[in-house]
Design an enzyme around this catalytic site. Structure first.
Site, mmCIF file in Angstrom:
data_model
loop_
_atom_site.group_PDB
_atom_site.id
_atom_site.type_symbol
_atom_site.label_atom_id
_atom_site.label_comp_id
_atom_site.label_asym_id
_atom_site.label_seq_id
_atom_site.Cartn_x
_atom_site.Cartn_y
_atom_site.Cartn_z
ATOM 1 N N GLY A 26 0.793 -1.216 0.000
ATOM 2 C CA GLY A 26 0.000 0.000 0.000
ATOM 3 C C GLY A 26 0.825 1.265 0.000
ATOM 4 O O GLY A 26 0.478 2.247 -0.668
ATOM 5 N N THR A 27 1.916 1.271 0.752
ATOM 6 C CA THR A 27 2.736 2.477 0.839
ATOM 7 C C THR A 27 3.333 2.828 -0.523
ATOM 8 O O THR A 27 3.278 3.983 -0.962
ATOM 9 C CB THR A 27 3.852 2.289 1.876
ATOM 10 N N ASN A 71 -8.509 3.887 8.380
ATOM 11 C CA ASN A 71 -7.918 2.736 9.059
ATOM 12 C C ASN A 71 -8.070 2.761 10.568
ATOM 13 O O ASN A 71 -7.926 1.721 11.217
ATOM 14 C CB ASN A 71 -6.424 2.642 8.712
ATOM 15 N N SER A 76 -3.149 -3.458 -0.376
ATOM 16 C CA SER A 76 -2.068 -4.194 0.277
ATOM 17 C C SER A 76 -2.564 -5.589 0.620
ATOM 18 O O SER A 76 -3.615 -5.747 1.243
ATOM 19 C CB SER A 76 -1.618 -3.464 1.550
ATOM 20 N N HIS A 126 -1.557 -7.924 2.687
ATOM 21 C CA HIS A 126 -1.567 -8.443 4.059
ATOM 22 C C HIS A 126 -2.769 -7.986 4.869
ATOM 23 O O HIS A 126 -2.966 -8.434 6.003
ATOM 24 C CB HIS A 126 -0.255 -8.091 4.777
ATOM 25 N N CYS A 170 1.199 1.618 11.815
ATOM 26 C CA CYS A 170 2.351 2.234 11.164
ATOM 27 C C CYS A 170 2.941 3.385 11.974
ATOM 28 O O CYS A 170 4.043 3.843 11.704
ATOM 29 C CB CYS A 170 1.959 2.734 9.779
#
Length: 386
Positions: free
Chosen positions: A71-72, A151, A199, A201, A328
């Protein structure tokens, strides 16, 4: 000790089906998908079959899916490359105050390089004002980047409506769908999305893998320089076993009735948690909303008078894993920028709130145990402070 994991917004355990797929691939398929020999062709076939499977889940074309490291990278690519590619058309970008750091930090960098960013306000329900968005768009606006699901509090943003607003303008519309992919239906055509980040995961797939959806007609230069992989859009040898595992994870969440079943299951978890805490006399409020315009798998709760770090530590000692803020930024001592954007920096909520996020392995027994443990810990902590 029977441990209960309720931080699925941070990451998810790989599903057994994913582990099986990846094990088979790692054992039997080692070719470089860019090679023209037998082993390369074998790997290429698996790569493209996986790409097709994933593209179908969001109603995209195969060629619109670019595999990335997660995602980043996908967020950074969409934002930084759009800015560099379109800077002669304008230097104005629109986003929100409660985006993930993978969006906010590239935007801050661009501001330092002469771009102007308008950050839309967030109300106490975790939503933006669409009229504010309409007023913010200018002729020199080249990008609107707004997340699909927040999130931390689980706000489900009105992506289709945002897409309709952005479509007739000069801007491209990017959405960070890291929390949304695998949790809610996504149709990039119906939602008028130009760029979308995910992402693996977050939906029981492998880490260090994701994809960037790039609408056909958008031809951003590769963010990672090197070879000509991914039709020259992302350099680096593809991790074929992980990509095959990602496709398996995508099928696990999107095929048949799994999405609807999970949504209903998580809704029952939320109500059991709220009803149980209420019945036990715990002082709390849900941050955002409980049902309307909220993601099915996330709930963020203000436990009045109890510091989040203290409660989180006590829960962990009792075998229950939740979260305070984003995984994060877990090493930061600063309060949640998401809750600050919703309630202001002086609200006690920013220091006294926890997030619980559900996954496919969770059961109603887990939620009942959470209620029992929270009640025990909060009662003990409040009695100690009397």
């Amino acid at each position: 000790m029977n441990r209960i994991y309720l931080d699925n917004s941070g990451t998810t355990p790989m599903a057994p089906e994913v582990v099986k797929t990846m094990t088979e691939m790692m054992t039997n398929v080692f070719g470089n998908a860019s090679a023209t020999n037998y082993y390369g062709r074998e790997a290429k076939n698996i790569l493209e079959t996986s790409r097709h499977t994933i593209a179908q889940t969001i109603n995209a074309e195969d060629k619109e899916i670019i595999f990335t490291s997660g995602g980043t990278e996908s967020d950074n690519t969409a934002i930084m490359q759009t800015a560099m590619f379109r800077k002669n058309e304008g230097k104005h970008i629109i986003s929100t105050k409660f985006e993930h750091e993978a969006v906010l930090r590239p935007l801050q960098r661009l501001e330092n390089e002469g771009f102007e960013v308008t950050y839309l306000n967030i109300d106490e329900n975790g939503q933006i004002d669409l009229d504010e968005l309409k007023k913010a768009i200018r002729p020199d606006t080249i990008l609107v980047t707004i997340m699909m699901i927040n999130n931390e509090v689980g706000s489900l943003l009105p992506i289709k409506e945002i897409g309709e607003i952005v479509k007739p303008t000069n801007a491209w519309f990017h959405t960070d769908a890291v929390q949304a992919y695998g949790s809610v239906p996504i149709d990039v055509k119906e939602m008028n999305i130009d760029l979308l980040s995910t992402s693996a995961h977050k939906l029981n797939g492998p880490k260090l893998l994701g994809f960037l959806y790039e609408r056909d007609g958008i031809d951003l230069p590769s963010f990672v320089q090197g070879g000509d992989q991914e039709l020259k859009r992302r350099a680096g040898t593809e991790n074929v076993p992980a990509i095959a595992g990602f496709a398996t994870a995508a099928k696990l969440h999107y095929e048949e009735n799994n999405l609807e079943e999970n949504t209903n299951k998580y809704a029952s978890f939320k109500h059991s948690l709220v009803d149980g805490l209420t019945k036990n006399g715990i002082e709390f409020e849900v941050n955002g909303q409980l049902d309307s315009q909220m993601a099915p798998q996330v709930i963020n709760i203000w436990f009045k008078g109890i510091k989040a770090d203290v409660l989180l530590t006590n829960l962990d000692l009792d075998g229950i894993v939740g979260a305070a803020g984003s995984a994060c930024t877990a090493g930061s001592l600063d309060p949640s920028h998401v809750l600050i954007s919703m309630y202001g920096k002086d609200s006690p909520r920013v220091w006294e709130s926890l997030r619980f996020s559900f996954g496919i392995e969770n059961t109603l027994d887990d939620i009942n145990q959470l209620v029992e443990t929270l009640t025990k810990i909060i009662t003990r902590l409040k009695n100690r402070n009397k």
